[in-house]
Design an enzyme around this catalytic site. Structure first.
Site, PDB file in Angstrom:
ATOM      1  N   HIS A 199       8.844  -3.540   3.745  1.00  0.00           N
ATOM      2  CA  HIS A 199       8.769  -3.972   5.136  1.00  0.00           C
ATOM      3  C   HIS A 199       9.274  -2.846   6.019  1.00  0.00           C
ATOM      4  O   HIS A 199      10.214  -2.142   5.629  1.00  0.00           O
ATOM      5  CB  HIS A 199       9.633  -5.226   5.351  1.00  0.00           C
ATOM      6  CG  HIS A 199       9.288  -5.960   6.593  1.00  0.00           C
ATOM      7  ND1 HIS A 199       9.793  -5.609   7.818  1.00  0.00           N
ATOM      8  CD2 HIS A 199       8.464  -7.013   6.808  1.00  0.00           C
ATOM      9  CE1 HIS A 199       9.307  -6.427   8.732  1.00  0.00           C
ATOM     10  NE2 HIS A 199       8.493  -7.282   8.152  1.00  0.00           N
TER      11      HIS A 199
ATOM     12  N   ASP B 257       5.380 -12.555   2.645  1.00  0.00           N
ATOM     13  CA  ASP B 257       4.050 -12.831   2.106  1.00  0.00           C
ATOM     14  C   ASP B 257       4.010 -12.925   0.597  1.00  0.00           C
ATOM     15  O   ASP B 257       2.994 -13.309   0.029  1.00  0.00           O
ATOM     16  CB  ASP B 257       3.081 -11.734   2.555  1.00  0.00           C
ATOM     17  CG  ASP B 257       2.740 -11.885   4.011  1.00  0.00           C
ATOM     18  OD1 ASP B 257       2.611 -13.032   4.444  1.00  0.00           O
ATOM     19  OD2 ASP B 257       2.613 -10.869   4.702  1.00  0.00           O
TER      20      ASP B 257
ATOM     21  N   HIS C 166      -0.614  -6.314   7.356  1.00  0.00           N
ATOM     22  CA  HIS C 166       0.165  -7.212   8.218  1.00  0.00           C
ATOM     23  C   HIS C 166      -0.062  -8.636   7.724  1.00  0.00           C
ATOM     24  O   HIS C 166       0.355  -8.972   6.619  1.00  0.00           O
ATOM     25  CB  HIS C 166      -0.266  -6.968   9.669  1.00  0.00           C
ATOM     26  CG  HIS C 166       0.559  -7.623  10.721  1.00  0.00           C
ATOM     27  ND1 HIS C 166       1.773  -8.204  10.484  1.00  0.00           N
ATOM     28  CD2 HIS C 166       0.332  -7.773  12.064  1.00  0.00           C
ATOM     29  CE1 HIS C 166       2.259  -8.691  11.610  1.00  0.00           C
ATOM     30  NE2 HIS C 166       1.398  -8.448  12.589  1.00  0.00           N
TER      31      HIS C 166
HETATM   32  N1  ACO Z   1       4.346  -0.767  -3.045  1.00  0.00           N
HETATM   33  C1  ACO Z   1       4.610   0.477  -3.506  1.00  0.00           C
HETATM   34  N2  ACO Z   1       5.156   1.453  -2.770  1.00  0.00           N
HETATM   35  C2  ACO Z   1       5.457   1.155  -1.494  1.00  0.00           C
HETATM   36  C3  ACO Z   1       5.212  -0.112  -0.946  1.00  0.00           C
HETATM   37  C4  ACO Z   1       4.636  -1.100  -1.773  1.00  0.00           C
HETATM   38  N3  ACO Z   1       4.395  -2.318  -1.320  1.00  0.00           N
HETATM   39  N4  ACO Z   1       5.603  -0.134   0.346  1.00  0.00           N
HETATM   40  C5  ACO Z   1       6.088   1.098   0.601  1.00  0.00           C
HETATM   41  N5  ACO Z   1       5.996   1.876  -0.507  1.00  0.00           N
HETATM   42  C6  ACO Z   1       6.473   3.241  -0.666  1.00  0.00           C
HETATM   43  C7  ACO Z   1       5.565   4.232   0.042  1.00  0.00           C
HETATM   44  O1  ACO Z   1       4.570   4.725  -0.831  1.00  0.00           O
HETATM   45  C8  ACO Z   1       6.547   5.292   0.463  1.00  0.00           C
HETATM   46  O2  ACO Z   1       6.862   6.052  -0.680  1.00  0.00           O
HETATM   47  P1  ACO Z   1       7.089   7.650  -0.539  1.00  0.00           P
HETATM   48  O3  ACO Z   1       8.323   7.765   0.296  1.00  0.00           O
HETATM   49  O4  ACO Z   1       7.240   8.114  -1.929  1.00  0.00           O
HETATM   50  O5  ACO Z   1       5.869   8.170   0.139  1.00  0.00           O
HETATM   51  C9  ACO Z   1       7.805   4.511   0.810  1.00  0.00           C
HETATM   52  O6  ACO Z   1       7.734   3.328   0.013  1.00  0.00           O
HETATM   53  C10 ACO Z   1       7.911   4.144   2.288  1.00  0.00           C
HETATM   54  O7  ACO Z   1       6.724   3.452   2.648  1.00  0.00           O
HETATM   55  P2  ACO Z   1       6.023   3.480   4.061  1.00  0.00           P
HETATM   56  O8  ACO Z   1       4.565   3.224   3.893  1.00  0.00           O
HETATM   57  O9  ACO Z   1       6.440   4.724   4.795  1.00  0.00           O
HETATM   58  O10 ACO Z   1       6.730   2.257   4.766  1.00  0.00           O
HETATM   59  P3  ACO Z   1       6.224   1.534   6.082  1.00  0.00           P
HETATM   60  O11 ACO Z   1       7.431   1.047   6.765  1.00  0.00           O
HETATM   61  O12 ACO Z   1       5.286   2.397   6.845  1.00  0.00           O
HETATM   62  O13 ACO Z   1       5.364   0.319   5.497  1.00  0.00           O
HETATM   63  C11 ACO Z   1       4.607  -1.772   4.847  1.00  0.00           C
HETATM   64  C12 ACO Z   1       5.723  -0.990   5.526  1.00  0.00           C
HETATM   65  C13 ACO Z   1       3.257  -1.522   5.541  1.00  0.00           C
HETATM   66  C14 ACO Z   1       4.910  -3.275   4.939  1.00  0.00           C
HETATM   67  C15 ACO Z   1       4.517  -1.329   3.358  1.00  0.00           C
HETATM   68  O14 ACO Z   1       5.746  -1.589   2.702  1.00  0.00           O
HETATM   69  C16 ACO Z   1       3.371  -1.993   2.610  1.00  0.00           C
HETATM   70  O15 ACO Z   1       2.236  -1.499   2.653  1.00  0.00           O
HETATM   71  N6  ACO Z   1       3.636  -3.148   1.906  1.00  0.00           N
HETATM   72  C17 ACO Z   1       2.591  -3.856   1.249  1.00  0.00           C
HETATM   73  C18 ACO Z   1       1.834  -4.693   2.270  1.00  0.00           C
HETATM   74  C19 ACO Z   1       2.624  -5.895   2.724  1.00  0.00           C
HETATM   75  O16 ACO Z   1       3.208  -6.624   1.924  1.00  0.00           O
HETATM   76  N7  ACO Z   1       2.607  -6.134   4.039  1.00  0.00           N
HETATM   77  C20 ACO Z   1       3.279  -7.294   4.638  1.00  0.00           C
HETATM   78  C21 ACO Z   1       4.348  -6.857   5.563  1.00  0.00           C
HETATM   79  S1  ACO Z   1       5.177  -8.266   6.177  1.00  0.00           S
HETATM   80  C22 ACO Z   1       4.196  -8.831   7.393  1.00  0.00           C
HETATM   81  O17 ACO Z   1       3.458  -8.140   8.028  1.00  0.00           O
HETATM   82  C23 ACO Z   1       4.258 -10.238   7.647  1.00  0.00           C
END
Ligand code: ACO
Length: 430
Positions: free
Chosen positions: A308, A364, A267
């Protein structure tokens, strides 16, 4: 056509008609669906609230597919261009842009509440020099519950307004003192002649000069970053704020909990994680190798600052931030990590792994580069996020409190443990 949905329970052959309102059915309407009369009734299973609306809210609107973000109907791009943080905070809290008189009064109230109780200094001093400033921040905000017992009067409008002034005014002071503590410099008292962000820069960076003069470009850049971070509807920390608040805890306890959620690397800790990732990559030539690691899922690697839960296109805040980065770098000089970030974005936006999963830069991805260029250590990044988000948290908390449909938050579970069994004496255990 009636806005209803018909559900046939194939276990019993019974048919139910449920109303649809705002594209939503009420989970409680499912409870009547039972196989046997003494059943509990049908529930929905929705870990992480992927498809569950927890409230009705008039504050922030997001269209994740189109990349739209509105505060009280106003596009984020227009607010970033023409508004300032205190005006945007007012808009988020009270629903309308302030008149000149309302703005003046609001600015005055916030300015009058920037001082911290002297005993807060002693609390700060109890932390080790290397304590994470976010740990200090959320502890001090929680401690404010003890300094302002009148905050417990949550159904008193005047009291709520007072806590709103206090919280929004004091979070920059707490953040700045947490920073000064971590680098062993004396705490700086607020300068009420300066703007909200000008004073924050003063409390962070003032040395021996009698009067601190903030750099106007950096002051405005920080103000815009604060506008972009002020609210984002039902995200993890806001949901935490509403959940704690639903137990009728005072707002400081709720903000401390929300800040705890924001501290997490998925987050508000993400921009800190982005910077660590860029350092780890080290050079533009190593970007393809890193992307390969991310795609293989090796050691849980993720491209931090990408993806996201709601945005399935470019985060509109990231677009504004990219522009601010260019302006800030004209003052501070370019952040050497920028080249790596640009190359990561370029490759990722062409790669099928990221494209097919609709993973785009989020707020971010670039904010950390700006904060670092402005002289903030990475540990301060989530704290910088918490300052403006305090306005959003309070607005959402108050909306929750005044919503007659809200009750103490209490999800259900699907129990997967053992069925009832008798206690086994120690000597008889296998
Ligand atoms: N890098 C690589 N792969 C990713 C990423 C990433 N940053 N984010 C999602 N994926 C992939 C997952 O592995 C998943 O792949 P799969 O379908 O093959 O298993 C798919 O994309 C869907 O991902 P989820 O984790 O189900 O998506 P969710 O909506 O739960 O997660 C989140 C959202 C937590 C923001 C995620 O994208 C992430 O971890 N990003 C990196 C952390 C980040 O930048 N957070 C800031 C968010 S903005 C904020 O809070 C202000």
């Amino acid at each position: 056509m009636a806005d209803t949905i018909s559900i046939v329970d194939n276990r019993t052959g019974k048919k139910y008609e449920l109303p649809i309102q705002d594209g939503t059915i009420r989970a409680m309407d499912l409870r009547q669906i039972k196989e046997k009369p003494d059943d509990f009734g049908l529930m929905t299973y929705d870990p992480a609230f992927m498809n569950t609306a927890n409230c009705r809210s008039a504050i922030t609107y997001i269209d994740g597919d189109k990349g739209i973000l509105l505060y009280r109907g106003y596009p984020i791009e227009q607010l970033a261009e023409d508004s300032n943080f205190l005006e945007t905070a007012y808009l988020i809290l009270f629903g309308e842009l302030p008149t000149a008189a309302q703005q003046q009064n609001w600015n005055r109230e916030i300015t009058l509440h920037t001082m911290l109780h002297e005993n807060i200094k002693k609390l700060m001093e109890g932390f080790q020099y290397d304590a994470h400033p976010m740990a200090i921040f959320l502890s001090i905000v929680g401690a404010m519950s003890g300094f302002y017992p009148d905050a417990k009067d949550i159904f008193n409008k005047e009291s709520r307004l007072k806590q709103t002034h206090r919280a929004i005014a004091k979070v920059p002071s707490i953040a700045a003192w947490a920073f000064r503590h971590s680098i062993g410099r004396p705490y700086v008292y607020p300068d009420n002649d300066l703007s909200f962000t000008g004073n924050f820069l003063n409390m962070l960076f003032k040395m021996t000069e009698l009067k601190y003069q903030p750099n106007a470009v950096l002051e405005r850049a920080l103000d815009v970053l604060f506008i972009l971070h002020a609210d984002h509807e039902q995200n993890c920390s806001t949901t935490t704020m509403r959940t704690i608040g639903s137990a009728h805890a005072d707002p400081y306890s709720s903000i401390a909990g929300a800040a705890g959620a924001l501290y997490g690397p998925l987050h508000g800790g993400a921009n800190e994680a982005v910077l660590r990732m860029l350092h780890e990559i080290g050079s533009v030539s190593k970007v393809p190798e890193f992307i390969k690691k991310v795609k293989s899922g090796e050691a849980g690697n993720r491209l931090m600052g990408f993806g996201h839960r709601v945005y399935k296109s470019y985060d509109p805040r990231a677009k504004v931030i990219k522009r601010i980065a260019d302006i800030v770098f004209t003052v501070t000089g370019k952040n050497p990590l920028l080249e790596i970030a640009l190359e990561l974005e370029r490759i990722a936006l062409q790669d099928d792994y990221f494209v097919s999963r609709k993973l785009y830069p989020n707020v971010d991805f670039y904010s950390g580069l700006i904060y670092q260029a402005m002289g903030f250590p990475v540990e301060m990044f989530p704290v910088l996020f918490a300052i403006p988000r305090t306005a959003g948290w309070i607005a959402q908390w108050e909306e929750m409190l005044l919503d007659p449909e809200q009750k103490i938050a209490r999800p259900r579970q699907i129990y997967t443990g053992p069925v009832q069994r008798d206690y086994v004496p120690r000597e008889k255990r296998a």
